[in-house]
Design a protein around this motif. Sequence first.
Motif, short mmCIF file in Angstrom:
data_model
loop_
_atom_site.label_atom_id
_atom_site.label_comp_id
_atom_site.label_asym_id
_atom_site.label_seq_id
_atom_site.Cartn_x
_atom_site.Cartn_y
_atom_site.Cartn_z
N HIS A 97 0.84 -1.20 0.00
CA HIS A 97 0.00 0.00 0.00
C HIS A 97 0.88 1.25 0.00
N SER A 98 0.58 2.20 -0.90
CA SER A 98 1.27 3.48 -0.98
C SER A 98 2.77 3.25 -1.16
N LEU A 99 3.62 3.74 -0.23
CA LEU A 99 5.06 3.51 -0.36
C LEU A 99 5.38 2.02 -0.35
N GLY A 100 4.55 1.22 0.33
CA GLY A 100 4.74 -0.22 0.31
C GLY A 100 4.66 -0.79 -1.10
N GLY A 101 3.86 -0.15 -1.97
CA GLY A 101 3.81 -0.56 -3.36
C GLY A 101 5.11 -0.29 -4.08
N GLU A 102 5.72 0.85 -3.80
CA GLU A 102 7.00 1.18 -4.41
C GLU A 102 8.10 0.21 -3.95
N VAL A 103 8.09 -0.11 -2.65
CA VAL A 103 9.03 -1.09 -2.13
C VAL A 103 8.84 -2.44 -2.83
N MET A 104 7.59 -2.79 -3.04
CA MET A 104 7.26 -4.07 -3.67
C MET A 104 7.75 -4.10 -5.13
N PHE A 105 7.60 -3.01 -5.87
CA PHE A 105 8.12 -2.95 -7.24
C PHE A 105 9.65 -3.12 -7.23
N ASP A 106 10.31 -2.44 -6.29
CA ASP A 106 11.76 -2.54 -6.17
C ASP A 106 12.16 -3.98 -5.85
N LEU A 107 11.38 -4.63 -4.98
CA LEU A 107 11.65 -6.02 -4.63
C LEU A 107 11.55 -6.92 -5.86
N ALA A 108 10.48 -6.76 -6.65
CA ALA A 108 10.27 -7.62 -7.82
C ALA A 108 11.33 -7.39 -8.88
N ALA A 109 11.84 -6.17 -8.99
CA ALA A 109 12.87 -5.88 -9.99
C ALA A 109 14.24 -6.37 -9.55
N ARG A 110 14.57 -6.19 -8.28
CA ARG A 110 15.91 -6.52 -7.79
C ARG A 110 16.02 -7.93 -7.23
N TYR A 111 14.91 -8.50 -6.77
CA TYR A 111 14.89 -9.86 -6.23
C TYR A 111 13.76 -10.63 -6.91
N PRO A 112 13.86 -10.89 -8.20
CA PRO A 112 12.72 -11.40 -8.97
C PRO A 112 12.25 -12.79 -8.58
N GLN A 113 13.05 -13.52 -7.82
CA GLN A 113 12.68 -14.89 -7.46
C GLN A 113 11.78 -14.94 -6.22
N LEU A 114 11.52 -13.83 -5.57
CA LEU A 114 10.87 -13.89 -4.25
C LEU A 114 9.35 -13.90 -4.30
N ALA A 115 8.72 -13.14 -5.20
CA ALA A 115 7.26 -13.01 -5.19
C ALA A 115 6.69 -13.35 -6.56
N PRO A 116 5.70 -14.24 -6.64
CA PRO A 116 5.13 -14.64 -7.93
C PRO A 116 4.03 -13.72 -8.44
N ALA A 117 3.53 -12.83 -7.58
CA ALA A 117 2.47 -11.90 -7.97
C ALA A 117 2.48 -10.72 -7.01
N LEU A 118 2.05 -9.56 -7.52
CA LEU A 118 2.03 -8.33 -6.73
C LEU A 118 0.65 -7.70 -6.77
N ILE A 119 0.26 -7.11 -5.64
CA ILE A 119 -0.94 -6.27 -5.59
C ILE A 119 -0.50 -4.92 -5.04
N ALA A 120 -0.64 -3.87 -5.83
CA ALA A 120 -0.21 -2.53 -5.44
C ALA A 120 -1.44 -1.65 -5.26
N CYS A 121 -1.65 -1.18 -4.05
CA CYS A 121 -2.84 -0.41 -3.72
C CYS A 121 -2.43 1.05 -3.49
N ALA A 122 -2.95 1.96 -4.32
CA ALA A 122 -2.59 3.39 -4.27
C ALA A 122 -1.08 3.56 -4.22
N PRO A 123 -0.34 2.96 -5.18
CA PRO A 123 1.11 2.91 -5.07
C PRO A 123 1.80 4.18 -5.53
N THR A 124 2.90 4.50 -4.85
CA THR A 124 3.88 5.41 -5.43
C THR A 124 4.79 4.57 -6.32
N GLY A 125 5.68 5.26 -7.06
CA GLY A 125 6.63 4.44 -7.81
C GLY A 125 6.99 4.89 -9.20
N ILE A 126 6.95 6.20 -9.47
CA ILE A 126 7.40 6.69 -10.77
C ILE A 126 8.33 7.88 -10.54
#
Length: 248
Positions: A97-126
């Motif tokens: 959620h919010s900044l948590g969405g941006e952290v999650m995008f960073d996680l998926a890009a830098r650690y691609p093996q960890l999460a098979p799907a993402l849900i971003a709610c009101a995310p920052t990240g551009i």
Amino acid sequence: MSGQPTYLTVNGLRTHAWKRGRGAPLVIVPGLGCASWMYARLARELGRERTVFVYDPPGHGDSQGRPDFPVCIEHLTDHLSAWLRAAGLVGSPVFGHSLGGEVMFDLAARYPQLAPALIACAPTGIPENPSVRLQLLRLVRDLPRERLGLLLPGLRAYRQCGARRMLLLARDQEAHMTGPLLPRVKVPTLLIDGESDPVIQTWTVERICADIPEAVARQIPGAPHGLTDTHPRAVAQLTLEFLRQAGC
């Protein structure tokens, strides 16, 4: 918040997460300054079908931090990565959620093996994240739209995190160029947008959706920035349907 508190020592820091529900696991990552207890209503809805872990990042909620950690988004991402491994949750979908969405995008890009799907709610990240001053003005505009019952838990969470840490993390959003990272997110991604959210603009969600190859966006009418609290059932329904379709 009802459920089972869990604690793990990750990189020398005692890290807390609430666990509730039954079924396959799902991890919730809070927004800037937020804490696990602010997501109780959403966890209750998701817990009807999933085992929900509401994670407290270091320096947030009931998790330990240090004066020098975390002070940037990559710190949050690196700790989340280490916690997922320590908790045995590698391969679990992640909800941010919010900044948590941006952290999650960073996680998926830098650690691609960890999460098979993402849900971003009101995310920052551009790259066009607004200045700290503009972010604060947007949050002030959003406050009257939020549920009154979230006020005291939110103030408690912000006090626990501290103004200095929140300011440093907010400033890092201006420098954290997740735009180039977004095309590297290669897993199914759901973006949930609140129609009445003055903090995250609809065009921001559309831009993120365009940059992530496997992203879809859904909008909840009348929802503010804290839609995880004001519209927990709608958010949970979209999330659970998406996870079923993604086979996660």
